[in-house]
Motif scaffolding. Structure first.
Motif, PDB file in Angstrom:
ATOM      1  N   ASP A  42       0.832  -1.199   0.000  1.00  0.00           N
ATOM      2  CA  ASP A  42       0.000   0.000   0.000  1.00  0.00           C
ATOM      3  C   ASP A  42       0.870   1.254   0.000  1.00  0.00           C
ATOM      4  O   ASP A  42       1.732   1.421   0.871  1.00  0.00           O
ATOM      5  CB  ASP A  42      -0.894  -0.015   1.244  1.00  0.00           C
ATOM      6  CG  ASP A  42      -2.045   0.978   1.172  1.00  0.00           C
ATOM      7  OD1 ASP A  42      -1.894   2.021   0.493  1.00  0.00           O
ATOM      8  OD2 ASP A  42      -3.079   0.731   1.790  1.00  0.00           O
ATOM      9  N   THR A  43       0.652   2.134  -0.972  1.00  0.00           N
ATOM     10  CA  THR A  43       1.471   3.342  -1.103  1.00  0.00           C
ATOM     11  C   THR A  43       0.866   4.567  -0.422  1.00  0.00           C
ATOM     12  O   THR A  43       1.504   5.616  -0.355  1.00  0.00           O
ATOM     13  CB  THR A  43       1.691   3.682  -2.591  1.00  0.00           C
ATOM     14  OG1 THR A  43       0.427   4.054  -3.180  1.00  0.00           O
ATOM     15  CG2 THR A  43       2.266   2.502  -3.344  1.00  0.00           C
ATOM     16  N   ARG A  44      -0.368   4.457   0.073  1.00  0.00           N
ATOM     17  CA  ARG A  44      -1.066   5.648   0.557  1.00  0.00           C
ATOM     18  C   ARG A  44      -0.420   6.267   1.787  1.00  0.00           C
ATOM     19  O   ARG A  44      -0.640   7.452   2.080  1.00  0.00           O
ATOM     20  CB  ARG A  44      -2.535   5.307   0.841  1.00  0.00           C
ATOM     21  CG  ARG A  44      -3.346   5.023  -0.412  1.00  0.00           C
ATOM     22  CD  ARG A  44      -4.731   4.537  -0.081  1.00  0.00           C
ATOM     23  NE  ARG A  44      -4.689   3.250   0.633  1.00  0.00           N
ATOM     24  CZ  ARG A  44      -5.752   2.629   1.103  1.00  0.00           C
ATOM     25  NH1 ARG A  44      -6.958   3.180   0.980  1.00  0.00           N
ATOM     26  NH2 ARG A  44      -5.625   1.463   1.723  1.00  0.00           N
ATOM     27  N   GLY A  45       0.387   5.497   2.512  1.00  0.00           N
ATOM     28  CA  GLY A  45       1.061   6.051   3.680  1.00  0.00           C
ATOM     29  C   GLY A  45       2.252   6.913   3.337  1.00  0.00           C
ATOM     30  O   GLY A  45       2.828   7.564   4.215  1.00  0.00           O
ATOM     31  N   TYR A  46       2.645   6.916   2.060  1.00  0.00           N
ATOM     32  CA  TYR A  46       3.781   7.735   1.630  1.00  0.00           C
ATOM     33  C   TYR A  46       3.235   8.836   0.736  1.00  0.00           C
ATOM     34  O   TYR A  46       3.194   8.725  -0.494  1.00  0.00           O
ATOM     35  CB  TYR A  46       4.804   6.880   0.885  1.00  0.00           C
ATOM     36  CG  TYR A  46       6.127   7.573   0.656  1.00  0.00           C
ATOM     37  CD1 TYR A  46       6.946   7.926   1.730  1.00  0.00           C
ATOM     38  CD2 TYR A  46       6.564   7.879  -0.634  1.00  0.00           C
ATOM     39  CE1 TYR A  46       8.154   8.564   1.521  1.00  0.00           C
ATOM     40  CE2 TYR A  46       7.773   8.507  -0.852  1.00  0.00           C
ATOM     41  CZ  TYR A  46       8.565   8.853   0.227  1.00  0.00           C
ATOM     42  OH  TYR A  46       9.762   9.495   0.029  1.00  0.00           O
ATOM     43  N   ALA A  47       2.764   9.908   1.368  1.00  0.00           N
ATOM     44  CA  ALA A  47       2.025  10.949   0.643  1.00  0.00           C
ATOM     45  C   ALA A  47       2.541  12.331   1.014  1.00  0.00           C
ATOM     46  O   ALA A  47       3.265  12.522   1.993  1.00  0.00           O
ATOM     47  CB  ALA A  47       0.530  10.843   0.959  1.00  0.00           C
ATOM     48  N   GLY A  48       2.149  13.296   0.193  1.00  0.00           N
ATOM     49  CA  GLY A  48       2.466  14.690   0.471  1.00  0.00           C
ATOM     50  C   GLY A  48       3.188  15.362  -0.688  1.00  0.00           C
ATOM     51  O   GLY A  48       3.949  14.721  -1.417  1.00  0.00           O
ATOM     52  N   ILE A  49       2.922  16.643  -0.850  1.00  0.00           N
ATOM     53  CA  ILE A  49       3.599  17.442  -1.870  1.00  0.00           C
ATOM     54  C   ILE A  49       4.961  17.860  -1.338  1.00  0.00           C
ATOM     55  O   ILE A  49       5.069  18.446  -0.254  1.00  0.00           O
ATOM     56  CB  ILE A  49       2.750  18.670  -2.246  1.00  0.00           C
ATOM     57  CG1 ILE A  49       1.443  18.214  -2.913  1.00  0.00           C
ATOM     58  CG2 ILE A  49       3.527  19.604  -3.183  1.00  0.00           C
ATOM     59  CD1 ILE A  49       0.452  19.329  -3.155  1.00  0.00           C
ATOM     60  N   ILE A  50       6.000  17.555  -2.071  1.00  0.00           N
ATOM     61  CA  ILE A  50       7.366  17.852  -1.651  1.00  0.00           C
ATOM     62  C   ILE A  50       7.766  19.258  -2.063  1.00  0.00           C
ATOM     63  O   ILE A  50       8.389  20.003  -1.284  1.00  0.00           O
ATOM     64  CB  ILE A  50       8.334  16.828  -2.266  1.00  0.00           C
ATOM     65  CG1 ILE A  50       8.014  15.423  -1.743  1.00  0.00           C
ATOM     66  CG2 ILE A  50       9.787  17.195  -1.954  1.00  0.00           C
ATOM     67  CD1 ILE A  50       8.751  14.319  -2.463  1.00  0.00           C
ATOM     68  N   ALA A  61       5.694  15.403  -5.908  1.00  0.00           N
ATOM     69  CA  ALA A  61       4.914  14.829  -4.817  1.00  0.00           C
ATOM     70  C   ALA A  61       5.228  13.351  -4.668  1.00  0.00           C
ATOM     71  O   ALA A  61       5.749  12.703  -5.578  1.00  0.00           O
ATOM     72  CB  ALA A  61       3.418  15.028  -5.061  1.00  0.00           C
ATOM     73  N   ARG A  62       4.888  12.814  -3.476  1.00  0.00           N
ATOM     74  CA  ARG A  62       5.075  11.387  -3.214  1.00  0.00           C
ATOM     75  C   ARG A  62       3.959  10.581  -3.870  1.00  0.00           C
ATOM     76  O   ARG A  62       2.875  11.090  -4.140  1.00  0.00           O
ATOM     77  CB  ARG A  62       5.119  11.135  -1.710  1.00  0.00           C
ATOM     78  CG  ARG A  62       6.260  11.867  -1.011  1.00  0.00           C
ATOM     79  CD  ARG A  62       6.310  11.572   0.484  1.00  0.00           C
ATOM     80  NE  ARG A  62       7.419  12.278   1.129  1.00  0.00           N
ATOM     81  CZ  ARG A  62       7.314  13.492   1.670  1.00  0.00           C
ATOM     82  NH1 ARG A  62       6.131  14.114   1.668  1.00  0.00           N
ATOM     83  NH2 ARG A  62       8.361  14.071   2.218  1.00  0.00           N
ATOM     84  N   CYS A  63       4.244   9.306  -4.061  1.00  0.00           N
ATOM     85  CA  CYS A  63       3.354   8.460  -4.860  1.00  0.00           C
ATOM     86  C   CYS A  63       1.950   8.316  -4.281  1.00  0.00           C
ATOM     87  O   CYS A  63       0.972   8.213  -5.024  1.00  0.00           O
ATOM     88  CB  CYS A  63       3.973   7.077  -5.031  1.00  0.00           C
ATOM     89  SG  CYS A  63       4.342   6.222  -3.469  1.00  0.00           S
ATOM     90  N   GLY A  64       1.814   8.319  -2.949  1.00  0.00           N
ATOM     91  CA  GLY A  64       0.511   8.103  -2.346  1.00  0.00           C
ATOM     92  C   GLY A  64      -0.332   9.351  -2.202  1.00  0.00           C
ATOM     93  O   GLY A  64      -1.434   9.295  -1.633  1.00  0.00           O
TER      94      GLY A  64
END
Length: 348
Positions: A42-50, A61-64
């Motif tokens: 699951d990729t949703r825990g790796y989120a956010g605009i960098i 941004a991160r994949c999630g």
């Protein structure tokens, strides 16, 4: 938040044990492609605009990161993802949009997904983090691996971060609707495509042609005067419904085929019903005809056919590859994912 180190640990353990991993974000495109196999990563825990530089027209941004979040941030600065990726559900993520490689109605005018990918970080099958490209076009030299990831359906590795070029929203937009038969619509679309007209999207179905005109107000007004037809009220709803495949055409029980063709291709008699986009270059077919006959007809016209949704996937979702191209795919897979743990069987 999920860390890269945690992903690395999971991937290295899976490679050591030969355990398949199914890379998954929001799962809104689980139906796309061949079979789903492996333990969910699951990729949703790796989120956010960098990073987001509106003046530089690039967002990283991160994949999630939810696709809706990306689009909302861009809209605040009157910018957009010009390839108009379909969501197919509220949980769509940026990584999933890039991995699926699907573009919406504006694609023929603005370009496809890979045209906007500037750089990426990838976690390969050995657990190593690889970086490709950058955040500006001049950093992209040689063989551009970051663009190779667009449409790879996660079979080469876990896309960790991506830098995407964005564009300003048009100053003005108008949608026209004309009553035209299929042959005449294709002819007109190609005629207009050879003129300096601000046609940003097109859609023909069941005797009606919709055209979206985008650009400077004067250019849009001039095109409206030249083309004619009826000005459509609330056009944004129509193009969103088309992008998300919520129009009645997409609700049938027959298999949905996506046909990629030269835009000048005339009417194809394939049975069923068709909807035409991208100036004639993308055609959706609802038909119960057998896969072999559909693919023969489309190949004879210089195109290829994808079993996009429904139907019997045993015929192969994607057009079978020529032997030389298949060998290139195999070598790429071996280089990035030597243990073959990422999304096995998702594409071919």
């Amino acid at each position: 938040m999920q860390s890269i180190e945690q992903f690395q640990e999971r991937v290295r353990a899976a490679a050591a044990d030969q355990t398949p991993l199914r890379i998954r974000g929001g799962g809104t495109k689980d139906w796309y492609g061949q079979r789903l196999e492996g333990e969910i990563l699951d990729t949703r825990g790796y989120a956010g605009i960098i990073d987001y530089e509106p003046t530089e027209l690039v967002i990283t941004a991160r994949c999630g990161t939810p696709l809706a979040e990306i689009e909302a941030v861009l809209a605040d600065r009157n910018q957009m993802l010009a390839f108009e990726p379909p969501h197919f559900g509220a949980g769509a993520t940026l990584g999933g949009a890039i991995a699926a490689g699907l573009a919406g109605p504006r694609r023929a005018a603005s370009g496809g997904v890979r045209d906007f990918v500037l750089g990426a970080k990838l976690l390969d099958g050995k657990g190593d983090v690889l970086g490709f490209g950058g955040q500006v076009m001049k950093n992209v030299a040689g063989y551009d691996v970051s663009r190779l990831l667009a449409g790879s359906l996660g079979t080469l590795g876990l896309l960790l971060e991506v830098s995407v070029k964005v564009l300003p929203k048009p100053f003005a937009e108008t949608t026209l609707c004309l009553e035209l038969g299929q042959a005449e619509a294709i002819r007109r679309l190609n005629e207009w495509g050879g003129q300096p007209l601000p046609v940003s999207s097109s859609c023909w179905h069941n005797g009606r042609l919709w055209l979206r005109l985008s650009g400077a107000q004067a250019a849009v007004d001039a095109a409206v005067h030249l083309i004619g037809g009826e000005v459509v009220a609330s056009p944004a709803c129509f193009w969103e419904e088309l992008r998300e495949q919520r129009l009645p055409f997409f609700g049938g029980d027959d298999a949905l085929w996506r046909l990629s063709l030269p835009s000048t291709t005339g009417v194809l008699q394939l049975g069923g019903v068709q909807l035409i986009e991208w100036g004639g270059a993308q055609r959706w077919l609802r038909s119960d005809a057998d896969a072999a006959s559909i693919r023969r007809s489309v190949a004879a016209a210089g195109g290829h056919a994808t079993l996009f949704r429904g139907g019997d996937k045993s015929v192969g979702v994607f057009q079978p590859l020529a032997p030389g191209i298949a060998r290139i795919h195999e070598r790429l897979k071996q280089s990035f994912d030597p243990a073959h743990i990422f999304n096995p069987g998702r594409m071919f």
